[in-house]
Scaffold this motif. Structure first.
Motif, PDB file in Angstrom:
ATOM      1  N   GLU A 166       0.837  -1.198   0.000  1.00 26.64           N
ATOM      2  CA  GLU A 166       0.000   0.000   0.000  1.00 26.64           C
ATOM      3  C   GLU A 166       0.873   1.249   0.000  1.00 26.64           C
ATOM      4  OE1 GLU A 166      -3.005   2.295   3.120  1.00 26.64           O
ATOM      5  OE2 GLU A 166      -2.897   0.102   3.130  1.00 26.64           O
ATOM      6  N   VAL A 167       0.472   2.203  -0.834  1.00 22.50           N
ATOM      7  CA  VAL A 167       1.176   3.485  -0.876  1.00 22.50           C
ATOM      8  C   VAL A 167       0.489   4.425   0.117  1.00 22.50           C
ATOM      9  CG1 VAL A 167       1.874   5.439  -2.291  1.00 22.50           C
ATOM     10  CG2 VAL A 167       1.822   3.133  -3.277  1.00 22.50           C
ATOM     11  N   TYR A 168       1.245   4.865   1.126  1.00 20.50           N
ATOM     12  CA  TYR A 168       0.667   5.711   2.186  1.00 20.50           C
ATOM     13  C   TYR A 168       1.333   7.080   2.164  1.00 20.50           C
ATOM     14  CZ  TYR A 168      -0.492   7.482   6.837  1.00 20.50           C
ATOM     15  OH  TYR A 168      -0.924   8.273   7.874  1.00 20.50           O
ATOM     16  N   VAL A 178       2.314  10.312   4.154  1.00 18.59           N
ATOM     17  CA  VAL A 178       2.557  10.678   5.550  1.00 18.59           C
ATOM     18  C   VAL A 178       1.769  11.926   5.924  1.00 18.59           C
ATOM     19  CG1 VAL A 178       4.310  11.396   7.236  1.00 18.59           C
ATOM     20  CG2 VAL A 178       4.846   9.642   5.537  1.00 18.59           C
ATOM     21  N   ARG A 179       1.133  11.858   7.119  1.00 16.42           N
ATOM     22  CA  ARG A 179       0.363  12.993   7.624  1.00 16.42           C
ATOM     23  C   ARG A 179       1.122  13.662   8.765  1.00 16.42           C
ATOM     24  NH1 ARG A 179      -5.076   9.306   8.347  1.00 16.42           N
ATOM     25  NH2 ARG A 179      -5.307   8.712   6.143  1.00 16.42           N
ATOM     26  N   PRO A 180       0.809  14.930   9.031  1.00 17.20           N
ATOM     27  CA  PRO A 180       1.464  15.606  10.162  1.00 17.20           C
ATOM     28  C   PRO A 180       1.227  14.843  11.466  1.00 17.20           C
ATOM     29  CG  PRO A 180       0.322  17.209   8.785  1.00 17.20           C
ATOM     30  CD  PRO A 180      -0.074  15.851   8.271  1.00 17.20           C
ATOM     31  N   GLY A 181       2.261  14.653  12.230  1.00 16.01           N
ATOM     32  CA  GLY A 181       2.155  13.952  13.506  1.00 16.01           C
ATOM     33  C   GLY A 181       2.459  12.471  13.416  1.00 16.01           C
ATOM     34  N   ASP A 182       2.550  11.920  12.197  1.00 14.13           N
ATOM     35  CA  ASP A 182       2.873  10.500  12.049  1.00 14.13           C
ATOM     36  C   ASP A 182       4.304  10.234  12.498  1.00 14.13           C
ATOM     37  OD1 ASP A 182       0.424   9.705  11.125  1.00 14.13           O
ATOM     38  OD2 ASP A 182       0.957   9.800   9.008  1.00 14.13           O
ATOM     39  N   THR A 183       4.495   9.099  13.154  1.00 12.41           N
ATOM     40  CA  THR A 183       5.834   8.630  13.494  1.00 12.41           C
ATOM     41  C   THR A 183       5.948   7.179  13.073  1.00 12.41           C
ATOM     42  OG1 THR A 183       5.245   7.849  15.713  1.00 12.41           O
ATOM     43  CG2 THR A 183       5.910  10.170  15.495  1.00 12.41           C
ATOM     44  N   LEU A 184       7.158   6.698  12.987  1.00 15.78           N
ATOM     45  CA  LEU A 184       7.357   5.306  12.599  1.00 15.78           C
ATOM     46  C   LEU A 184       6.692   4.373  13.600  1.00 15.78           C
ATOM     47  CD1 LEU A 184       8.940   3.842  10.294  1.00 15.78           C
ATOM     48  CD2 LEU A 184      10.661   3.352  12.013  1.00 15.78           C
ATOM     49  N   ASP A 185       6.746   4.716  14.876  1.00 17.25           N
ATOM     50  CA  ASP A 185       6.160   3.880  15.911  1.00 17.25           C
ATOM     51  C   ASP A 185       4.639   3.829  15.795  1.00 17.25           C
ATOM     52  OD1 ASP A 185       6.462   2.312  18.406  1.00 17.25           O
ATOM     53  OD2 ASP A 185       5.372   3.981  19.299  1.00 17.25           O
ATOM     54  N   THR A 186       4.003   4.999  15.610  1.00 19.37           N
ATOM     55  CA  THR A 186       2.534   5.013  15.508  1.00 19.37           C
ATOM     56  C   THR A 186       2.060   4.306  14.245  1.00 19.37           C
ATOM     57  OG1 THR A 186       2.592   7.192  14.425  1.00 19.37           O
ATOM     58  CG2 THR A 186       2.379   7.149  16.826  1.00 19.37           C
ATOM     59  N   LEU A 187       2.791   4.472  13.137  1.00 21.39           N
ATOM     60  CA  LEU A 187       2.384   3.805  11.891  1.00 21.39           C
ATOM     61  C   LEU A 187       2.574   2.294  11.993  1.00 21.39           C
ATOM     62  CD1 LEU A 187       3.744   6.272   9.180  1.00 21.39           C
ATOM     63  CD2 LEU A 187       1.400   5.976   9.967  1.00 21.39           C
ATOM     64  N   SER A 188       3.647   1.861  12.653  1.00 21.57           N
ATOM     65  CA  SER A 188       3.863   0.417  12.827  1.00 21.57           C
ATOM     66  C   SER A 188       2.698  -0.200  13.597  1.00 21.57           C
ATOM     67  CB  SER A 188       5.179   0.173  13.567  1.00 21.57           C
ATOM     68  OG  SER A 188       6.269   0.655  12.837  1.00 21.57           O
ATOM     69  N   LYS A 189       2.274   0.486  14.674  1.00 23.61           N
ATOM     70  CA  LYS A 189       1.155  -0.032  15.457  1.00 23.61           C
ATOM     71  C   LYS A 189      -0.150   0.028  14.661  1.00 23.61           C
ATOM     72  CE  LYS A 189       3.257   1.239  19.885  1.00 23.61           C
ATOM     73  NZ  LYS A 189       3.177   2.124  21.075  1.00 23.61           N
ATOM     74  N   ARG A 190      -0.351   1.097  13.890  1.00 24.33           N
ATOM     75  CA  ARG A 190      -1.598   1.242  13.128  1.00 24.33           C
ATOM     76  C   ARG A 190      -1.751   0.131  12.092  1.00 24.33           C
ATOM     77  NH1 ARG A 190      -2.255   6.688   9.858  1.00 24.33           N
ATOM     78  NH2 ARG A 190      -1.816   7.461  11.974  1.00 24.33           N
ATOM     79  N   PHE A 191      -0.637  -0.241  11.424  1.00 19.95           N
ATOM     80  CA  PHE A 191      -0.723  -1.232  10.352  1.00 19.95           C
ATOM     81  C   PHE A 191      -0.344  -2.639  10.822  1.00 19.95           C
ATOM     82  CE2 PHE A 191       0.059   2.755   7.967  1.00 19.95           C
ATOM     83  CZ  PHE A 191      -1.118   2.777   7.229  1.00 19.95           C
ATOM     84  N   GLY A 192      -0.126  -2.815  12.134  1.00 26.10           N
ATOM     85  CA  GLY A 192       0.178  -4.145  12.655  1.00 26.10           C
ATOM     86  C   GLY A 192       1.517  -4.679  12.185  1.00 26.10           C
ATOM     87  N   LEU A 193       2.510  -3.818  12.054  1.00 23.49           N
ATOM     88  CA  LEU A 193       3.837  -4.213  11.611  1.00 23.49           C
ATOM     89  C   LEU A 193       4.858  -3.934  12.702  1.00 23.49           C
ATOM     90  CD1 LEU A 193       3.736  -2.590   8.048  1.00 23.49           C
ATOM     91  CD2 LEU A 193       3.364  -5.003   8.583  1.00 23.49           C
ATOM     92  N   SER A 198      12.143  -2.194   6.372  1.00 31.17           N
ATOM     93  CA  SER A 198      12.527  -3.037   5.240  1.00 31.17           C
ATOM     94  C   SER A 198      11.771  -2.639   3.982  1.00 31.17           C
ATOM     95  CB  SER A 198      12.274  -4.514   5.574  1.00 31.17           C
ATOM     96  OG  SER A 198      13.056  -4.920   6.684  1.00 31.17           O
ATOM     97  N   ALA A 199      10.536  -2.196   4.142  1.00 25.89           N
ATOM     98  CA  ALA A 199       9.756  -1.746   2.986  1.00 25.89           C
ATOM     99  C   ALA A 199      10.122  -0.331   2.568  1.00 25.89           C
ATOM    100  CB  ALA A 199       8.262  -1.818   3.303  1.00 25.89           C
ATOM    101  N   ASN A 200      10.877   0.377   3.418  1.00 22.17           N
ATOM    102  CA  ASN A 200      11.278   1.758   3.116  1.00 22.17           C
ATOM    103  C   ASN A 200      12.740   1.959   3.523  1.00 22.17           C
ATOM    104  OD1 ASN A 200       8.443   3.209   2.549  1.00 22.17           O
ATOM    105  ND2 ASN A 200       8.203   1.792   4.260  1.00 22.17           N
ATOM    106  N   SER A 228       5.315  13.018   2.330  1.00 21.62           N
ATOM    107  CA  SER A 228       6.155  12.015   1.682  1.00 21.62           C
ATOM    108  C   SER A 228       5.435  10.678   1.628  1.00 21.62           C
ATOM    109  CB  SER A 228       7.486  11.881   2.432  1.00 21.62           C
ATOM    110  OG  SER A 228       7.265  11.461   3.768  1.00 21.62           O
ATOM    111  N   VAL A 229       5.991   9.750   0.850  1.00 22.98           N
ATOM    112  CA  VAL A 229       5.341   8.458   0.603  1.00 22.98           C
ATOM    113  C   VAL A 229       6.048   7.361   1.393  1.00 22.98           C
ATOM    114  CG1 VAL A 229       4.926   6.676  -1.132  1.00 22.98           C
ATOM    115  CG2 VAL A 229       4.444   9.069  -1.652  1.00 22.98           C
ATOM    116  N   LEU A 230       5.222   6.518   2.032  1.00 18.65           N
ATOM    117  CA  LEU A 230       5.716   5.299   2.666  1.00 18.65           C
ATOM    118  C   LEU A 230       5.022   4.107   2.025  1.00 18.65           C
ATOM    119  CD1 LEU A 230       5.902   5.943   6.528  1.00 18.65           C
ATOM    120  CD2 LEU A 230       7.783   5.774   4.913  1.00 18.65           C
ATOM    121  N   TYR A 231       5.778   3.011   1.897  1.00 13.32           N
ATOM    122  CA  TYR A 231       5.205   1.780   1.355  1.00 13.32           C
ATOM    123  C   TYR A 231       4.923   0.827   2.514  1.00 13.32           C
ATOM    124  CZ  TYR A 231       6.766   3.724  -3.045  1.00 13.32           C
ATOM    125  OH  TYR A 231       6.945   4.554  -4.118  1.00 13.32           O
TER     126      TYR A 231
END
Length: 405
Positions: free
Chosen positions: A113-115, A117-132, A139-141, A154-157
């Motif tokens: 999925e191409v995501y 990034v929104r203001p306030g996003d962090t790697l930790d919050t996104l990992s928890k949101r997507f179950g990764l 590894s995907a980025n 910016s874009v995250l995969y």
């Protein structure tokens, strides 16, 4: 327009032109003019979109790699070059057909999925949101430069299916090359990327390498994060030290200002001390109705030297100042004087009055000669009610009788 070994190669399509040739009566040809053609009879073809590249094979080249690099079918290279085998050797010359193709967006593997990034996003919050796990998202980025800072927009995969390392296919690189570099089966990689023909991939497309993790990249980012954290802590420590230093400096300045204010207030409240030297006038007896019981000086071989004179008088008899001066001490003595008063007469002259029952003055006061300063008692080292009277000049005890009338 194409190039053969750096030389542009132009291919043209020449339109047919209809001409009429007539003979004159003399048999000579008449001037030749183009015949008028029916309306819309002449058509201009679209720009030629086909050509060839003359390519000299280099060591390590393969037919599939060249086909992928130039985005053509390997069979077309064989047909154009008149080859019957896909085996190539260095120095061999190939004619690689080029067919113009429409531009298309980079290919993203299915399940990725191409995501944005929104203001306030962090790697930790996104990992928890997507179950990764953070490692799976890294590894995907693998091009991420920080675990803490994500740029909004910016874009995250985000891998939703198979997890692995997501790389961009480089110029002249194939899926087979990537699979071989990481020790994977090309069939497995093609299946993970939903690719039936690896030659369909173009430079810039994303390729998922299943099961491969960017551990080194993740460890480097963790080390960078720790270094940044320590730098922030050190900066905060220095800031706190500077704040403490400034606070201490403010407290010191306030203490100095308060001490100065107290001194100024004391000077305003305290009466002006008038220093009087002994030469300006003699002393008067501090008591009336008394008798001298002990004189100044040595009293015996085994007795302490007597530093004043003892004047016996009834308990409560008023004691007056022998000379005008300022009260220097008025209180209890720990060396045998009991309740006592010391007057400063200026010029280094002091008088001491000891063994009082009660004190009538306070330190700092100015008293005139003959003013009551206390009452006879027997406090301290005393065997009966009396006044111990001393005269000191420059801190040295002198015989009081030398200063009394």
């Amino acid at each position: 327009m194409w190039a053969i070994k750096g030389i542009p190669l132009l291919l043209f399509a020449l339109p047919a032109v209809a001409l009429e040739i007539n003979l004159s009566p003399s048999g000579l040809p008449k001037p030749v003019f183009p015949l008028p053609l029916p309306e819309r009879a002449v058509e201009v073809a679209s720009p030629v979109r086909k050509g060839w590249i003359l390519y000299e094979v280099k060591p390590g080249d393969t037919l599939s790699a060249l086909a992928a690099r130039y985005r053509v079918d390997p069979k077309h290279i064989l047909w154009s070059s008149g080859l019957t085998s896909d085996r190539l050797y260095p120095g061999q010359r190939l004619l690689i057909p080029l067919v113009g193709v429409e531009e298309r967006p980079r290919r993203v593997p299915p399940g990725v999925e191409v995501y944005r990034v929104r203001p306030g996003d962090t790697l930790d919050t996104l990992s928890k949101r997507f179950g990764l796990t953070p490692l799976e998202l890294i590894s995907a980025n693998p091009s991420l430069e920080s675990l803490d800072r994500l740029v909004a927009g910016s874009v995250l995969y985000v891998p939703r299916g198979a997890k692995g390392l997501l790389l961009t296919l480089g110029e002249g690189e194939t899926l087979v090359d990537l699979a071989s570099r990481f020790g994977l089966s090309p069939v497995k990689v093609a299946k993970a990327n939903g690719v039936e023909n690896p030659a369909e991939l173009r430079p810039g497309d994303l390729v998922l390498l299943p099961g491969i993790q960017a551990k080194t990249t993740y460890q480097n980012l963790l080390a960078k994060q720790e270094a940044e954290r320590r730098a922030r802590l050190e900066a905060e420590r220095r800031r706190q030290e500077e704040l403490r230093r400034l606070a201490e400096e403010r407290r010191r300045q306030q203490a100095l200002a308060q001490a100065q204010a107290r001194r100024q207030q004391a000077q305003v409240a305290r009466p002006q001390v008038r220093r009087v030297s002994y030469q300006e006038g003699g002393m008067r007896w501090p008591l009336s109705g008394f008798r001298i019981t002990t004189y100044f000086g040595q009293r015996g071989a085994f007795q302490r030297y007597h530093t004043g004179i003892d004047l016996a008088a009834p308990y409560g008899t008023p004691i007056v100042a022998a000379k005008s001066g300022q009260v220097e001490v008025a209180g209890w003595s720990s060396v045998g004087y009991g309740f006592h008063v010391i007057l400063d007469h200026g010029g280094g002259v002091e008088t001491l009055y000891a063994h009082m029952s009660r004190i009538a003055v306070r330190p700092g006061e100015w008293v005139e000669a003959g003013e009551v300063i206390g009452y006879v008692g027997s406090t301290g080292w005393s065997t009966g009610p009396h006044l111990h009277f001393e005269v000191r000049v420059g801190g040295v005890a002198r015989n009081p009788l030398s200063y009394l009338p």
